[in-house]
Design a protein around this motif. Structure first.
Motif, PDB file in Angstrom:
ATOM      1  N   ASP A   8      24.394  37.915  48.517  1.00 21.13           N
ATOM      2  CA  ASP A   8      25.499  38.903  48.199  1.00 21.13           C
ATOM      3  C   ASP A   8      26.772  38.493  48.634  1.00 21.13           C
ATOM      4  O   ASP A   8      26.873  37.989  50.004  1.00 21.13           O
ATOM      5  CB  ASP A   8      25.096  40.290  48.413  1.00 21.13           C
ATOM      6  CG  ASP A   8      25.715  41.090  47.407  1.00 21.13           C
ATOM      7  OD1 ASP A   8      26.079  40.855  46.227  1.00 21.13           O
ATOM      8  OD2 ASP A   8      26.323  42.129  48.094  1.00 21.13           O
ATOM      9  N   SER A   9      27.864  38.404  47.618  1.00 25.66           N
ATOM     10  CA  SER A   9      28.882  37.941  48.314  1.00 25.66           C
ATOM     11  C   SER A   9      30.098  38.724  47.287  1.00 25.66           C
ATOM     12  O   SER A   9      29.804  39.205  46.401  1.00 25.66           O
ATOM     13  CB  SER A   9      29.174  36.319  47.999  1.00 25.66           C
ATOM     14  OG  SER A   9      28.909  35.862  46.760  1.00 25.66           O
ATOM     15  N   GLY A  10      31.193  38.596  47.943  1.00 27.92           N
ATOM     16  CA  GLY A  10      32.411  39.356  47.244  1.00 27.92           C
ATOM     17  C   GLY A  10      33.575  38.948  47.871  1.00 27.92           C
ATOM     18  O   GLY A  10      33.930  38.486  48.988  1.00 27.92           O
ATOM     19  N   LEU A  11      34.742  39.663  47.181  1.00 30.19           N
ATOM     20  CA  LEU A  11      36.142  39.633  47.759  1.00 30.19           C
ATOM     21  C   LEU A  11      36.730  40.788  48.083  1.00 30.19           C
ATOM     22  O   LEU A  11      36.343  41.790  47.605  1.00 30.19           O
ATOM     23  CB  LEU A  11      37.128  39.157  46.367  1.00 30.19           C
ATOM     24  CG  LEU A  11      38.547  39.016  46.542  1.00 30.19           C
ATOM     25  CD1 LEU A  11      38.960  37.940  47.458  1.00 30.19           C
ATOM     26  CD2 LEU A  11      39.125  39.028  45.410  1.00 30.19           C
ATOM     27  N   MET A  12      37.026  40.683  49.530  1.00 32.23           N
ATOM     28  CA  MET A  12      37.454  41.784  50.001  1.00 32.23           C
ATOM     29  C   MET A  12      39.255  41.874  50.343  1.00 32.23           C
ATOM     30  O   MET A  12      39.680  40.825  50.801  1.00 32.23           O
ATOM     31  CB  MET A  12      37.089  42.096  51.527  1.00 32.23           C
ATOM     32  CG  MET A  12      35.325  42.258  51.362  1.00 32.23           C
ATOM     33  SD  MET A  12      34.766  42.577  52.930  1.00 32.23           S
ATOM     34  CE  MET A  12      35.130  44.280  52.988  1.00 32.23           C
ATOM     35  N   ILE A  13      39.700  42.884  49.667  1.00 37.77           N
ATOM     36  CA  ILE A  13      41.294  42.650  49.842  1.00 37.77           C
ATOM     37  C   ILE A  13      41.889  43.758  50.652  1.00 37.77           C
ATOM     38  O   ILE A  13      41.647  44.883  50.532  1.00 37.77           O
ATOM     39  CB  ILE A  13      41.864  42.893  48.426  1.00 37.77           C
ATOM     40  CG1 ILE A  13      41.339  41.753  47.507  1.00 37.77           C
ATOM     41  CG2 ILE A  13      43.539  42.629  48.393  1.00 37.77           C
ATOM     42  CD1 ILE A  13      41.562  41.961  46.168  1.00 37.77           C
ATOM     43  N   ASP A  14      42.575  43.312  51.967  1.00 40.94           N
ATOM     44  CA  ASP A  14      42.956  44.486  52.841  1.00 40.94           C
ATOM     45  C   ASP A  14      44.035  45.535  52.002  1.00 40.94           C
ATOM     46  O   ASP A  14      43.923  46.562  52.375  1.00 40.94           O
ATOM     47  CB  ASP A  14      43.583  43.567  53.957  1.00 40.94           C
ATOM     48  CG  ASP A  14      42.867  42.681  54.700  1.00 40.94           C
ATOM     49  OD1 ASP A  14      41.657  43.113  54.921  1.00 40.94           O
ATOM     50  OD2 ASP A  14      43.158  41.817  55.201  1.00 40.94           O
ATOM     51  N   ALA A  15      44.886  45.195  51.280  1.00 40.72           N
ATOM     52  CA  ALA A  15      45.807  46.133  50.723  1.00 40.72           C
ATOM     53  C   ALA A  15      45.216  47.221  49.939  1.00 40.72           C
ATOM     54  O   ALA A  15      45.568  48.176  49.560  1.00 40.72           O
ATOM     55  CB  ALA A  15      47.122  45.648  50.014  1.00 40.72           C
TER      56      ALA A  15
END
Length: 194
Positions: A67-74
């Protein structure tokens, strides 16, 4: 023989590159498995384990899943574990446009791609997990036609190009490469220890 539990043909192509030589991989399509694993975990690791265990029990084969994904701090980690599932009827281009709109005017564009890879052997009741992370930031626009998913808006640390522009280089530095390299290394150590 090892079951690769994903219906995403891009992931199948990518993961096959990391599989140790001599290990035969079969896919859900090869096995004619159409059931859907429930991905309602709160972390990538939870979802990877759910998929590996679910499909291993159906096929009665050792199984790898991710399982994977994109994590955006803002955006407080958004889209995170919902990367593939938010805006369910939208294309990835539409999802990327939505994310770029959300980030308009923001200076903090730091982000990371995360991949959790899991192996489950139903006969041995053996579960092994590994995680791979690539730090980077979100580009100002969609760039590149290689890869899939959010690759055209993610610029990995140390590069000026997006994953969508890097093509072959991506396969040697990606979150998926890092997770599966660790996973196969752990499995190799376990097998040699027996």
């Amino acid at each position: 023989m090892l079951l690769l539990a994903t219906k995403n043909r891009h992931k199948v192509e990518e993961i096959r590159r990391f599989v140790p030589e001599g290990l035969k991989i079969v896919t859900l399509q090869d096995m004619n498995i159409h059931q859907e694993a429930e991905e309602n975990g709160e972390t990538f690791v939870e979802n990877a384990i759910k998929k590996a265990v679910f499909y291993a029990q159906i096929a009665d084969l050792p199984t790898i899943a991710d399982d994977s994904g994109l994590m955006i701090d803002a955006l407080n980690g958004f889209p995170g574990v919902k990367s593939a599932r938010f805006m369910p009827n939208a294309s990835y281009r539409e999802k990327m446009q939505f994310i770029l709109k959300m980030l308009e005017g923001r200076t903090d564009r730091t982000a990371r791609f995360v991949c959790a890879a899991a192996y489950y052997d139903p006969k041995e009741r053996l579960l092994v997990c590994a995680e791979g992370i690539v730090e980077g930031h979100i580009s100002e626009e969609i760039r590149g036609t290689f890869g899939f998913g959010y690759d055209p808006i993610f610029i990995p640390e140390g590069f000026h190009e997006t994953f969508g522009e890097l093509n072959e280089v991506k396969h040697t530095i990606s979150h998926r490469y890092r997770a599966f390299s660790k996973l196969f290394s752990l499995l190799n150590a376990i097998i040699l220890a027996k």
